[in-house]
Design a protein around this motif. Structure first.
Motif, mmCIF file in Angstrom:
data_model
loop_
_atom_site.group_PDB
_atom_site.id
_atom_site.type_symbol
_atom_site.label_atom_id
_atom_site.label_comp_id
_atom_site.label_asym_id
_atom_site.label_seq_id
_atom_site.Cartn_x
_atom_site.Cartn_y
_atom_site.Cartn_z
ATOM 1 N N ILE A 95 0.649 -7.393 12.256
ATOM 2 C CA ILE A 95 0.937 -8.156 11.042
ATOM 3 C C ILE A 95 -0.363 -8.788 10.555
ATOM 4 N N SER A 96 -0.693 -8.560 9.302
ATOM 5 C CA SER A 96 -1.901 -9.152 8.718
ATOM 6 C C SER A 96 -1.527 -9.963 7.485
ATOM 7 N N VAL A 166 -12.340 -7.068 -0.332
ATOM 8 C CA VAL A 166 -12.845 -7.155 1.043
ATOM 9 C C VAL A 166 -11.763 -7.698 1.964
ATOM 10 N N MET A 167 -11.041 -8.731 1.505
ATOM 11 C CA MET A 167 -9.979 -9.309 2.323
ATOM 12 C C MET A 167 -8.879 -8.283 2.590
ATOM 13 N N ILE A 168 -8.519 -7.514 1.571
ATOM 14 C CA ILE A 168 -7.500 -6.482 1.762
ATOM 15 C C ILE A 168 -7.989 -5.450 2.771
ATOM 16 N N ALA A 169 -9.233 -5.000 2.597
ATOM 17 C CA ALA A 169 -9.803 -4.012 3.523
ATOM 18 C C ALA A 169 -9.841 -4.556 4.949
ATOM 19 N N MET A 170 -10.250 -5.809 5.093
ATOM 20 C CA MET A 170 -10.351 -6.420 6.417
ATOM 21 C C MET A 170 -8.988 -6.470 7.109
ATOM 22 N N GLU A 171 -7.954 -6.843 6.351
ATOM 23 C CA GLU A 171 -6.633 -6.984 6.953
ATOM 24 C C GLU A 171 -5.990 -5.638 7.271
ATOM 25 N N LEU A 172 -6.514 -4.556 6.696
ATOM 26 C CA LEU A 172 -5.931 -3.240 6.938
ATOM 27 C C LEU A 172 -6.725 -2.407 7.942
ATOM 28 N N THR A 173 -7.795 -2.969 8.497
ATOM 29 C CA THR A 173 -8.638 -2.188 9.404
ATOM 30 C C THR A 173 -7.894 -1.732 10.665
ATOM 31 N N CYS A 174 -6.905 -2.499 11.102
ATOM 32 C CA CYS A 174 -6.159 -2.140 12.319
ATOM 33 C C CYS A 174 -4.842 -1.442 11.998
ATOM 34 N N LEU A 179 2.098 -6.379 5.949
ATOM 35 C CA LEU A 179 1.048 -7.148 5.286
ATOM 36 C C LEU A 179 1.697 -8.281 4.506
ATOM 37 N N LEU A 180 1.286 -9.507 4.805
ATOM 38 C CA LEU A 180 1.741 -10.685 4.068
ATOM 39 C C LEU A 180 0.690 -11.015 3.027
ATOM 40 N N ALA A 181 1.048 -10.971 1.765
ATOM 41 C CA ALA A 181 0.103 -11.233 0.676
ATOM 42 C C ALA A 181 0.513 -12.523 -0.024
ATOM 43 N N ASP A 182 -0.252 -13.590 0.193
ATOM 44 C CA ASP A 182 0.100 -14.906 -0.341
ATOM 45 C C ASP A 182 -0.627 -15.144 -1.661
ATOM 46 N N GLU A 183 0.025 -14.777 -2.756
ATOM 47 C CA GLU A 183 -0.530 -14.928 -4.106
ATOM 48 C C GLU A 183 -1.982 -14.460 -4.174
ATOM 49 N N PRO A 184 -2.265 -13.216 -3.791
ATOM 50 C CA PRO A 184 -3.656 -12.758 -3.702
ATOM 51 C C PRO A 184 -4.339 -12.529 -5.042
ATOM 52 N N THR A 210 4.365 -1.895 4.825
ATOM 53 C CA THR A 210 5.364 -2.835 4.325
ATOM 54 C C THR A 210 4.647 -4.100 3.866
ATOM 55 N N ILE A 211 4.978 -4.578 2.663
ATOM 56 C CA ILE A 211 4.299 -5.747 2.106
ATOM 57 C C ILE A 211 5.319 -6.808 1.719
ATOM 58 N N LEU A 212 5.079 -8.037 2.155
ATOM 59 C CA LEU A 212 5.813 -9.201 1.644
ATOM 60 C C LEU A 212 4.862 -9.908 0.687
ATOM 61 N N PHE A 213 5.150 -9.822 -0.607
ATOM 62 C CA PHE A 213 4.238 -10.291 -1.647
ATOM 63 C C PHE A 213 4.741 -11.616 -2.212
ATOM 64 N N VAL A 214 4.014 -12.684 -1.908
ATOM 65 C CA VAL A 214 4.374 -14.030 -2.347
ATOM 66 C C VAL A 214 3.744 -14.300 -3.707
ATOM 67 N N THR A 215 4.539 -14.721 -4.675
ATOM 68 C CA THR A 215 4.007 -14.961 -6.006
ATOM 69 C C THR A 215 4.938 -15.897 -6.780
ATOM 70 N N HIS A 216 4.401 -16.473 -7.857
ATOM 71 C CA HIS A 216 5.250 -17.213 -8.797
ATOM 72 C C HIS A 216 5.332 -16.463 -10.115
ATOM 73 N N ASP A 217 4.741 -15.280 -10.178
ATOM 74 C CA ASP A 217 4.605 -14.505 -11.409
ATOM 75 C C ASP A 217 5.661 -13.393 -11.443
ATOM 76 N N MET A 218 6.672 -13.550 -12.282
ATOM 77 C CA MET A 218 7.721 -12.544 -12.381
ATOM 78 C C MET A 218 7.195 -11.223 -12.947
ATOM 79 N N GLY A 219 6.119 -11.291 -13.746
ATOM 80 C CA GLY A 219 5.523 -10.071 -14.263
ATOM 81 C C GLY A 219 4.927 -9.216 -13.162
ATOM 82 N N VAL A 220 4.292 -9.865 -12.184
ATOM 83 C CA VAL A 220 3.743 -9.149 -11.030
ATOM 84 C C VAL A 220 4.862 -8.518 -10.220
ATOM 85 N N VAL A 221 5.958 -9.244 -10.055
ATOM 86 C CA VAL A 221 7.115 -8.715 -9.334
ATOM 87 C C VAL A 221 7.623 -7.439 -10.000
#
Length: 326
Positions: A95-96, A166-174, A179-184, A210-221
């Motif tokens: 889990i990243s 870079v952060m996305i790449a780093m979290e996917l190296t393993c 993947l937990l994405a907190d309003e990236p 599998t991604i849990l994407f945290v956001t307040h933006d309904m457009g992104v959803v």
């Protein structure tokens, strides 16, 4: 997708000690995330979205934070029952997490290469050259030009969009499963935001991520997610596939969120949800939204509504919906 969800959160309750008293930031929150899907987690600031994602990794600072109850099942294992050593191994490997502001997540005194190689070698038996090859592969996967130069750069030498990649790449190296994405994309301009969302969608499909994407933006959803869970005041109040949620929003809070999207307003004025989010220290009884709901009835003030299914992939916690027993 497998019948058994990759992530199954059951009745999660998290509180924080404050000088005013104990704040229940999450209260019986439940959510499932299926293998290979992108699940959106949406709601106003302060509703508990980020706390939920941090609870999954057990990185809530204690004190003042406390996980008071519930279960977090990942691949059938309760993460809250894991020993600390096993949990440390699972972080980053299975889990990243991508945090909201990459500049505060990347160490400014080390190069990108130093930080990425450290992640790889912490979870794999790899030489420096092998770790370097993995880092270059992932930087290329997130479409960063001249990945060799990026590895040699310090975080302050990169733009905000490059740091986020870079952060996305780093979290996917393993090659994590979740993947937990907190309003990236919050601090990025619209063009870069679109590029980041496209990268995440491509990686999810290519890697069965599998991604849990945290956001307040309904457009992104609407653009990125397969399903979405709506949170309000520490509770999950509606879960549906994205098409159903936008076509037939059922909870009054969800309808308010969608009505407030710019471009959906009628008469040139934005629609606003009246009132404000209640304090987690002294939340109202019954449905926590009833103080702002124009349709509230007596039952809303007395009893917490149960989550009921209103369609094959659509559930809502509201006394006013069919089967809600107002």
């Amino acid at each position: 997708m497998a019948d058994t969800p990759l992530l199954d959160i059951q009745g999660l309750t998290v509180s924080f000690e404050t000088y005013q008293g104990r704040a229940r930031v999450l209260e019986g929150a439940s959510l499932t995330v299926n293998r290979g899907e992108i699940m959106g987690l949406v709601g106003e600031t302060g509703c508990g979205k980020s706390v939920l994602s941090r609870a999954i990794l057990r990185i809530i600072p204690s004190p003042p934070g406390h996980i008071d109850g519930g279960r977090i099942l990942f691949e059938g294992t309760d993460l809250l029952a894991l020993p600390r050593k096993a949990m440390r191994k699972l972080r980053g490997e299975r889990i990243s997490m991508i945090f909201q502001e990459p500049m505060s997540s990347l160490n400014p005194v080390f190069t990108v290469g130093n930080q990425m190689r450290e992640v790889v070698r912490a979870h794999r038996k790899a030489s420096r050259a092998e770790a370097n090859a993995v880092c270059l592969e992932m930087l290329s996967a997130v479409r960063l030009p001249e990945p060799e130069a990026v590895l040699s750069a310090y975080p302050h030498e990169l733009s905000g969009g490059m740091r986020q990649r870079v952060m996305i790449a780093m979290e996917l190296t393993c090659r994590p499963s979740l993947l937990l994405a907190d309003e990236p994309t919050t601090a990025l301009d619209v063009t870069v935001q679109g590029q980041i969302l496209a990268i995440l969608a491509e990686l999810a499909a290519a890697e069965n991520l599998t991604i849990l994407f945290v956001t307040h933006d309904m457009g992104v959803v609407a653009q990125l997610c397969h399903r979405v869970a709506v949170m309000y005041a520490g509770q999950v109040v509606e879960v549906a596939d994205v098409a159903s949620l936008f076509a037939r929003p059922t909870h009054p809070y969800t309808r308010g969120l969608i009505a407030s999207i710019p471009g959906r307003a009628t008469g040139g004025e934005l629609t606003a949800i009246p009132g404000s989010v209640p304090s987690p220290i002294d939340p109202p009884p019954g449905c926590r939204f009833h103080t702002r709901c124009t349709q509230a009835v007596t039952a809303c003030r007395r009893a917490v509504p149960e989550m009921i299914r209103v369609a094959p992939d659509h559930s809502v916690a509201c006394h006013l919906c069919p089967g809600g027993r107002p």
